[in-house]
Design an enzyme around this catalytic site. Structure first.
Site, PDB file in Angstrom:
ATOM      1  N   HIS A 101       0.854  -1.193   0.000  1.00 38.35           N
ATOM      2  CA  HIS A 101       0.000   0.000   0.000  1.00 38.35           C
ATOM      3  C   HIS A 101       0.884   1.235   0.000  1.00 38.35           C
ATOM      4  O   HIS A 101       2.027   1.197   0.457  1.00 38.35           O
ATOM      5  CB  HIS A 101      -0.940   0.015   1.210  1.00 38.35           C
ATOM      6  CG  HIS A 101      -0.236  -0.119   2.520  1.00 38.35           C
ATOM      7  ND1 HIS A 101       0.173  -1.340   3.023  1.00 38.35           N
ATOM      8  CD2 HIS A 101       0.169   0.804   3.420  1.00 38.35           C
ATOM      9  CE1 HIS A 101       0.780  -1.154   4.171  1.00 38.35           C
ATOM     10  NE2 HIS A 101       0.801   0.138   4.439  1.00 38.35           N
ATOM     11  N   HIS A 103       0.936   5.310   1.050  1.00 37.32           N
ATOM     12  CA  HIS A 103       0.299   6.398   1.799  1.00 37.32           C
ATOM     13  C   HIS A 103       0.411   7.690   0.988  1.00 37.32           C
ATOM     14  O   HIS A 103       1.484   8.006   0.479  1.00 37.32           O
ATOM     15  CB  HIS A 103       1.039   6.655   3.118  1.00 37.32           C
ATOM     16  CG  HIS A 103       1.076   5.490   4.048  1.00 37.32           C
ATOM     17  ND1 HIS A 103       0.282   5.414   5.166  1.00 37.32           N
ATOM     18  CD2 HIS A 103       1.830   4.361   4.060  1.00 37.32           C
ATOM     19  CE1 HIS A 103       0.540   4.290   5.829  1.00 37.32           C
ATOM     20  NE2 HIS A 103       1.484   3.634   5.170  1.00 37.32           N
TER      21      HIS A 103
END
Ligand code: AMP
Ligand code: ZN
Length: 147
Positions: A101, A103
């Site tokens: 992932h 940010h």
């Protein structure tokens, strides 16, 4: 590729509800439950990859352009004056969820203040030595990939 025990697989594929701000065939972009600042977003690939080293380049190649769009939207929509794009790989780097992932963290003139690294000092000999080691290791990585 999915991992049945992975919470981000479930969120990315819509099995667990999330505050979704964008979705396409490859990604879901959600708001972080523990935001570093207002609007802190996470880009989640729908496929499960433990980290960036495991991921398909066809997918990772789309992440920075998407992060740029999200960052621009944070400026326009939320009044952010800047943003950070952060991606952690491995526990020592702060990764806590082992589904790749990215940010996207909006930054505002009034804070909040976030801790960055403290710039250290390095002699030019040390820099050269480190660059030499890394250069060789990287050449090996790139060579392995080509084969
Ligand atoms: P990292 O430390 O880079 O692995 O980041 C994991 C991030 O995921 C943290 O910022 C958490 O606040 C966030 N997070 C964990 N679980 C959830 C969830 N269910 N929904 C949204 N964000 C989450
Ligand atoms: Zn996953």
């Amino acid at each position: 590729m999915r991992d049945e025990n992975c919470i981000f697989c479930k969120i990315a594929n819509g099995e667990i509800p999330s505050s979704t701000v964008y979705e396409d065939d490859d990604f879901r972009v959600i708001l972080d439950l523990g935001p570093a600042s207002k609007g802190h977003a996470l880009i989640l690939p729908k496929q499960h990859y433990k980290d960036i080293c495991e991921a398909d380049m066809a997918v990772t190649g789309k992440i920075l352009p998407l992060a740029a769009k999200i960052g621009s939207a944070m400026k326009k929509g939320l009044g952010a004056s800047g943003f950070n794009v952060v991606q952690n790989n491995g526990t020592s780097a702060g990764q806590t969820v082992f589904h790749l992932h990215v940010h996207v963290i909006p930054r505002y003139e009034n804070g909040p203040v976030m801790v960055a690294w403290n710039p250290g000092k390095a002699e030019s000999r040390e820099l050269e030595e480190t660059a030499g080691i890394l250069k060789n290791a990287l050449a090996e990585e790139l060579f392995t990939e080509e084969k």
